[in-house]
Write a protein that holds these residues in place. Structure first.
Motif, PDB file in Angstrom:
ATOM      1  N   VAL A  48       0.788  -1.000   0.164  1.00 36.63           N
ATOM      2  CA  VAL A  48      -0.219   0.053  -0.030  1.00 36.63           C
ATOM      3  C   VAL A  48       0.774   1.154   0.087  1.00 36.63           C
ATOM      4  CG1 VAL A  48      -1.961   1.252   1.314  1.00 36.63           C
ATOM      5  CG2 VAL A  48      -1.739  -1.126   1.398  1.00 36.63           C
ATOM      6  N   GLN A  55      -3.176   7.027  -4.206  1.00 35.98           N
ATOM      7  CA  GLN A  55      -3.154   5.785  -3.285  1.00 35.98           C
ATOM      8  C   GLN A  55      -3.013   4.534  -4.165  1.00 35.98           C
ATOM      9  OE1 GLN A  55      -6.857   6.077  -0.963  1.00 35.98           O
ATOM     10  NE2 GLN A  55      -6.521   7.898  -0.386  1.00 35.98           N
ATOM     11  N   ILE A  57      -2.993   0.007  -4.034  1.00 40.53           N
ATOM     12  CA  ILE A  57      -2.814  -1.239  -3.424  1.00 40.53           C
ATOM     13  C   ILE A  57      -2.344  -1.913  -4.608  1.00 40.53           C
ATOM     14  CG2 ILE A  57      -3.826  -2.919  -2.177  1.00 40.53           C
ATOM     15  CD1 ILE A  57      -5.467  -0.701  -0.811  1.00 40.53           C
ATOM     16  N   LEU A 267      -4.913   0.741   4.984  1.00 40.96           N
ATOM     17  CA  LEU A 267      -4.721   2.072   4.320  1.00 40.96           C
ATOM     18  C   LEU A 267      -5.541   3.020   5.339  1.00 40.96           C
ATOM     19  CD1 LEU A 267      -4.113   3.946   2.147  1.00 40.96           C
ATOM     20  CD2 LEU A 267      -6.023   2.807   0.673  1.00 40.96           C
ATOM     21  N   GLN A 271      -3.880   6.258   6.627  1.00 38.66           N
ATOM     22  CA  GLN A 271      -4.157   7.491   6.467  1.00 38.66           C
ATOM     23  C   GLN A 271      -4.808   8.361   7.861  1.00 38.66           C
ATOM     24  OE1 GLN A 271      -7.068   6.513   3.244  1.00 38.66           O
ATOM     25  NE2 GLN A 271      -6.036   7.712   1.926  1.00 38.66           N
TER      26      GLN A 271
END
Length: 565
Positions: A48, A55, A57, A267, A271
């Motif tokens: 990630v 962003q 993944i 994630l 964040q």
């Protein structure tokens, strides 16, 4: 579950290229991840990355290598919803629960642990009690693991360790120093912290994680017990040799490493920490990141569970984790611009994938980097011995053409000045950054390699070459058939094995979470490593069959019985 293993390889054999620029770090992480999977070191992993508003993944490899009888061709790459054990990254959740309860006024960081656990006898040192802050900063003076951890199942070492076992150990244990005096990583300490927080809240640790962290952040696939969805998406765990292993259960020391999670959930967790000021719940997201104590290593401080590392003009907050079949890493820059999570389904260290992105090595082509000419007087300033770890000394001396660097148990290698206080190797992709005190005197050096920044304080004058080679060992040849007697798995500690294998007449040793290193015979049943100052002595039964080994390193003798085939 550990920051470092017993078998130390500071200059590892897995040499990975430096990251060229911060904005390319997602692509760089992908390159490194692909290399780890294609090299069969890890069956599968998920990376990630957060870069500003972007962003990603990314999944690599497969959720199983097929050694469990499943058809590998029917396996699939891990993805955002694949569930992994996150090991010691769980400690950051425990720390966040502590910070949340502090912010709510339910406790204070300097509360004595004994006040929260009246049913326990918590050891003291000359009247100094262990506090919650001591536990959360790895400075409690408690050992890494309780001495009465004697698992019935080697592949699930914490499963049968009870709360009564924990009480018995603490009742009899005597602290050897004052709490708060020294950093020493302790799974026991964080397990105890989880117990204390649970007692104060009147809820189980698992319930606290759900109530205070997972549900507020929308982390539906994070917890200890596997839901039906989590079970369906669970990646198969593997040891460092690719063998399928059991999942770990930690009923008593859950706060040290019992959680499972997915990339999508992590994630959200990442964040939240990167933008803690704008996240309403859970409380304490900013508090956990604030450095609380020093670790004794230059550039590295400890916050609440999180390690705060400063090097090359960047500060990174990070933690890693490992269980018997999984590895993890989470980190972010303090400016909130970059973050990374790595989840893998093998007990193989993945710090290099995460840290290389967040704390990049010098952005120069190592083989062709321009050198700066330094005088003999200038070079002499760097001469000295620098301690990278217990038993691992980096000796820097002045050679005829520049500096020579020699790590304990390894040959000398020249290093070349890129600029003042910064040198690089040509034989491997690594560099040395020297630091000075207020008076301009060299006080430490940081070794940059594989994305790691390993600080080392200066501990004395450079050792003469004769002293460095005083323990040089003589290698002998043993027939391949004799070498095969030693192959097998040896358990040195719960969750920590040494695998001995033979390939083309050469023996190799691989510790849990580390690469494979060649070992060399100096006598029958006696071997040594060349990459580090360590030796192995094999033990035999009366019938001549190998029954175990002893790892000799850093002044310690660690016995390891041979596992049943």
């Amino acid at each position: 579950m550990k920051i470092s293993s017993a078998l130390l390889a500071v200059c590892g054999l897995l040499i990975l290229g430096p990251v060229a620029a911060a904005e390319d770090f997602a692509a760089a992480a992908q390159k490194v991840a692909n290399a780890r999977v294609s090299g069969a070191a890890i069956p599968g992993l998920v990376v990630v990355t957060v870069n500003g508003q972007e962003q990603k993944i990314q999944g690599f490899g497969l959720v199983t290598n097929g050694s469990d009888g499943k058809n590998q061709s029917q396996s699939h790459p891990p993805d955002a919803n694949t569930v992994f054990e996150i090991g010691s990254v769980s400690k950051t959740f425990t720390a966040l629960l502590l910070a949340d309860m502090q912010m709510r006024g339910q406790l204070k960081l300097d509360d004595a642990v004994a006040a929260l656990l009246p049913a326990y006898t918590i050891p003291q040192y000359q009247g100094r009690a262990i506090t919650l802050l001591d536990l959360a900063t790895q400075t409690s003076a408690l050992p890494r693991l309780p001495a009465n951890l004697m698992p019935k199942l080697a592949d699930n070492p914490y499963a049968d360790y009870s709360e009564n076992n924990l009480r018995d150990f603490l009742r009899s244990y005597q602290l050897t120093r004052a709490p708060g005096a020294k950093y020493e990583y302790s799974n026991l300490g964080f397990g105890l912290l989880g117990q204390a927080l649970s007692a104060r809240a009147g809820k189980s640790y698992a319930e606290l994680v759900q109530e205070r962290i997972a549900k507020p952040l929308g982390m539906a696939d994070t917890g200890i017990a596997l839901t039906a969805t989590m079970q369906k998406n669970l990646a198969t765990g593997h040891d460092a040799q690719g063998k399928i292993v059991a999942n770990w259960d930690m009923p008593t020391l859950a706060g040290a490493g019992a959680l499972r999670s997915s990339a999508q959930d992590m994630l959200r967790y990442l964040q939240a920490h990167m933008h803690g000021a704008n996240v309403k719940v859970p409380a304490g997201l900013q508090l956990v990141q604030q450095p609380q104590r020093t670790t004794g290593m230059p550039g590295l401080q400890i916050a609440l569970a999180w390690h705060v590392q400063s090097a090359r003009g960047q500060t990174v907050v990070w933690h890693n984790g490992m269980t018997g079949g999984y590895a993890s890493f989470i980190g972010f820059t303090t400016d909130g611009q970059r973050g990374v999570v790595v989840l893998a389904n093998a007990s193989v260290n993945v710090d290099d994938i995460g840290m290389a992105a967040l704390l990049p090595a010098p952005a120069a082509d190592v083989g062709n980097a321009a050198t700066e000419k330094l005088s003999a007087k200038q070079l002499a300033e760097y001469s000295g011995r620098y301690q990278l770890a217990p038993g691992a000394i980096l000796n820097i001396s002045a050679g005829p053409d520049g500096l020579l660097a020699q790590l304990s148990g390894q040959p000398q290698a020249p290093v070349f000045p890129r600029k003042k206080d910064e040198f690089f190797y040509k034989v491997v992709e690594a560099s040395l950054q020297f630091e000075r005190d207020a008076n301009g005197k060299i006080q430490s050096v940081t070794l940059h390699q594989n994305g790691h920044a390993s600080p080392a304080p200066r501990i004395g004058e450079a050792a003469p070459e004769a002293a460095l080679n005083a323990t040089k060992r003589t290698e002998i040849n043993l027939p391949a058939e004799q070498l095969k007697q030693y192959t097998g798995s040896y358990t040195l500690a719960p969750g920590f094995k040494l695998i001995i294998s033979e390939q083309a007449g050469q023996l190799y040793a691989q510790a849990t979470g580390q690469g494979s290193n060649a070992i060399f015979a100096e006598a029958k049943d006696k071997f040594f490593l060349k990459v580090v100052d360590a030796q192995l002595s094999f033990q035999r039964q009366a019938d001549g069959k190998i029954s175990g080994l002893v790892l000799h390193q850093n002044g310690r003798n660690m016995p390891g019985p041979r596992d049943a085939d």
